[in-house]
Design a protein around this motif. Structure first.
Motif, PDB file in Angstrom:
ATOM      1  N   ARG A 284       0.829  -1.206   0.000  1.00 45.16           N
ATOM      2  CA  ARG A 284       0.000   0.000   0.000  1.00 45.16           C
ATOM      3  C   ARG A 284       0.863   1.255   0.000  1.00 45.16           C
ATOM      4  N   ARG A 285       0.245   2.357  -0.369  1.00 42.23           N
ATOM      5  CA  ARG A 285       0.870   3.661  -0.223  1.00 42.23           C
ATOM      6  C   ARG A 285       0.866   4.058   1.246  1.00 42.23           C
ATOM      7  N   LEU A 286       1.716   4.991   1.589  1.00 39.22           N
ATOM      8  CA  LEU A 286       1.586   5.678   2.867  1.00 39.22           C
ATOM      9  C   LEU A 286       0.313   6.519   2.831  1.00 39.22           C
ATOM     10  N   THR A 287      -0.334   6.692   3.964  1.00 36.99           N
ATOM     11  CA  THR A 287      -1.436   7.645   4.027  1.00 36.99           C
ATOM     12  C   THR A 287      -0.850   9.053   4.151  1.00 36.99           C
ATOM     13  N   PRO A 288      -1.614  10.091   3.844  1.00 40.69           N
ATOM     14  CA  PRO A 288      -1.107  11.449   4.050  1.00 40.69           C
ATOM     15  C   PRO A 288      -0.655  11.708   5.487  1.00 40.69           C
ATOM     16  N   ARG A 289      -1.335  11.130   6.468  1.00 46.09           N
ATOM     17  CA  ARG A 289      -0.894  11.322   7.858  1.00 46.09           C
ATOM     18  C   ARG A 289       0.475  10.697   8.070  1.00 46.09           C
ATOM     19  N   GLU A 290       0.712   9.528   7.507  1.00 50.59           N
ATOM     20  CA  GLU A 290       2.031   8.902   7.632  1.00 50.59           C
ATOM     21  C   GLU A 290       3.091   9.738   6.920  1.00 50.59           C
ATOM     22  N   ASP A 300      -1.139  16.817  15.299  1.00 49.77           N
ATOM     23  CA  ASP A 300      -2.151  17.863  15.328  1.00 49.77           C
ATOM     24  C   ASP A 300      -2.057  18.792  14.111  1.00 49.77           C
ATOM     25  N   PHE A 301      -1.156  18.468  13.193  1.00 46.27           N
ATOM     26  CA  PHE A 301      -1.046  19.233  11.960  1.00 46.27           C
ATOM     27  C   PHE A 301      -2.235  18.887  11.076  1.00 46.27           C
ATOM     28  N   ARG A 302      -2.992  19.884  10.688  1.00 43.49           N
ATOM     29  CA  ARG A 302      -4.217  19.662   9.922  1.00 43.49           C
ATOM     30  C   ARG A 302      -3.905  19.425   8.448  1.00 43.49           C
ATOM     31  N   ILE A 303      -4.645  18.494   7.847  1.00 43.22           N
ATOM     32  CA  ILE A 303      -4.501  18.168   6.430  1.00 43.22           C
ATOM     33  C   ILE A 303      -5.859  18.413   5.769  1.00 43.22           C
ATOM     34  N   PRO A 304      -6.134  19.638   5.328  1.00 43.45           N
ATOM     35  CA  PRO A 304      -7.463  19.984   4.821  1.00 43.45           C
ATOM     36  C   PRO A 304      -7.662  19.774   3.327  1.00 43.45           C
ATOM     37  N   VAL A 305      -6.651  19.234   2.648  1.00 37.09           N
ATOM     38  CA  VAL A 305      -6.692  19.115   1.186  1.00 37.09           C
ATOM     39  C   VAL A 305      -6.843  17.658   0.763  1.00 37.09           C
ATOM     40  N   SER A 306      -7.024  17.445  -0.527  1.00 41.59           N
ATOM     41  CA  SER A 306      -7.142  16.091  -1.073  1.00 41.59           C
ATOM     42  C   SER A 306      -5.850  15.315  -0.877  1.00 41.59           C
ATOM     43  N   ASP A 307      -5.938  13.994  -1.010  1.00 38.34           N
ATOM     44  CA  ASP A 307      -4.734  13.165  -0.889  1.00 38.34           C
ATOM     45  C   ASP A 307      -3.683  13.581  -1.909  1.00 38.34           C
ATOM     46  N   GLN A 309      -3.084  16.498  -3.307  1.00 39.21           N
ATOM     47  CA  GLN A 309      -2.413  17.734  -2.895  1.00 39.21           C
ATOM     48  C   GLN A 309      -1.568  17.510  -1.648  1.00 39.21           C
ATOM     49  N   ALA A 310      -2.040  16.699  -0.713  1.00 39.61           N
ATOM     50  CA  ALA A 310      -1.269  16.427   0.508  1.00 39.61           C
ATOM     51  C   ALA A 310       0.050  15.741   0.167  1.00 39.61           C
ATOM     52  N   TYR A 311       0.003  14.757  -0.728  1.00 39.60           N
ATOM     53  CA  TYR A 311       1.232  14.067  -1.131  1.00 39.60           C
ATOM     54  C   TYR A 311       2.211  15.046  -1.759  1.00 39.60           C
ATOM     55  N   ARG A 312       1.720  15.930  -2.605  1.00 41.04           N
ATOM     56  CA  ARG A 312       2.586  16.934  -3.220  1.00 41.04           C
ATOM     57  C   ARG A 312       3.212  17.837  -2.165  1.00 41.04           C
TER      58      ARG A 312
END
Length: 346
Positions: A284-290, A300-307, A309-312
């Motif tokens: 599997r891929r890493l999740t954006p949180r990982e 506690d860092f917020r990830i408000p964007v799509s996967d 954009q988060a990966y980028r």
């Protein structure tokens, strides 16, 4: 350490350099980031009650507030090294400032020239030193030294702090030479951190975080597991290049490993860092949180964007613990430079 010094955050991304400077008492007074999705993540995590500025190329240096430290993770574009004679014929200056025009580094130089902050912290890819047979780096160093700064550079691997092999060049400069040296860095042993430190445990010891993890025990969302088609394609691609004697292709890691460099292209197929899920199951891929954890961001860092954009964003980010350590050793030298300036002003 002088508390409350002012710094600016250029090519800010999602604020990794900001976290480093805030950790030593800095106060961010200006932010510039052109990507609207990165600005969305930045705004979700740092409350400034002021707008984030867009493209720095469109901002006059006089409109940037006074500051003590300039921070920038500037992109590396091709540098023009046109001959001095041609520039003379055109009546143009031929100093280092002119040689950086047409690049984003030029914007760093023009703001340094206008404001002359006591210090700066710059970050770029390791290959900046060797780009164009060293000519690019020579122009960069010459530009900064021509402005009166004493500049030191160092290549640091994030693997000292995080389970990721990620080498980046760091440049620290000061108007007054107070003896700053990267030899003062305190770097943990490489490889002491393993992927187990950033992977979702999937055993109930972590609160589920939708859409990354699901259910009572926080199982990784099945959407991050590679499809049969993609997994077969990646294996075939790797085998093809292996037969040709190339090292290209996907890499699969377990909890006890250290990963390759997370890149901004991770959203395409995740091939550089795939996580083994055991026999009979595709990786599997890493999740954006990982990915956030792999770059040193707290949960506690917020990830408000799509996967995507988060990966980028995480692939383009600095490794936060590296720059917190750099900021730590810069702190007394920033203070000494500010004190020297205040003494001269008085």
């Amino acid at each position: 350490m002088t508390k409350g010094f002012a710094f600016i955050d250029l090519f800010a991304g999602i604020g990794g350099l900001r976290q480093a400077m805030e950790g030593i008492g800095g106060r961010c007074v200006f932010t510039s980031e052109w990507d609207k999705f990165a600005r969305q993540t930045y705004e979700a995590n740092y409350k400034d009650n002021r707008p984030i500025n867009g493209d720095i190329q469109c901002i006059d240096a006089a409109d940037v507030p006074e500051h003590n430290v300039l921070c920038a993770g500037f992109p590396c574009q091709p540098f023009s090294l046109a001959g001095v004679s041609k520039k003379n014929a055109l009546g143009r200056a031929h100093g280092f400032l002119d040689e950086t025009q047409g690049t984003l580094f030029f914007d760093v130089v023009r703001i340094l020239k206008h404001h002359r902050p006591e210090a700066f912290l710059l970050e770029n890819v390791k290959n900046l030193r060797s780009h164009d047979k060293g000519k690019t780096f020579k122009v960069i160093m010459g530009s900064l030294e021509e402005l009166g700064y004493t500049v030191k550079s160092e290549i640091i691997d994030a693997q000292h702090f995080l389970p990721q092999h990620r080498q980046r060049i760091v440049l620290a400069g000061f108007l007054k030479d107070t003896g700053f040296d990267f030899v003062d860095l305190e770097l943990p042993q490489k490889g002491s951190s393993k992927l187990s430190a950033i992977l979702h445990p999937e055993d109930g010891s972590e609160e589920p975080e939708y859409p990354f993890t699901l259910g009572d025990i926080g199982l990784v969302n099945p959407k991050y597991t590679l499809s049969n088609h993609l997994w077969q394609y990646l294996q075939d691609y790797k085998e093809k290049h292996a037969k040709a004697g190339n090292g290209f292709g996907c890499s699969v890691f377990g909890p006890g490993d250290v990963a390759r460099t997370l890149s901004a292209r991770y959203h395409k197929d995740g091939s550089e860092i795939l996580i083994d899920q055991g026999a009979g199951k595709n990786p599997r891929r890493l999740t954006p949180r990982e990915c956030a954890r792999l770059m040193g961001y707290s949960d506690d860092f917020r990830i408000p964007v799509s996967d995507t954009q988060a990966y980028r964003q995480f692939g383009n980010s600095v490794a936060v613990p590296v720059f917190k350590e750099v900021a730590r050793i810069m702190a007394p030298h920033i203070a000494a430079n500010i004190d020297a300036k205040e003494t001269l002003a008085g």
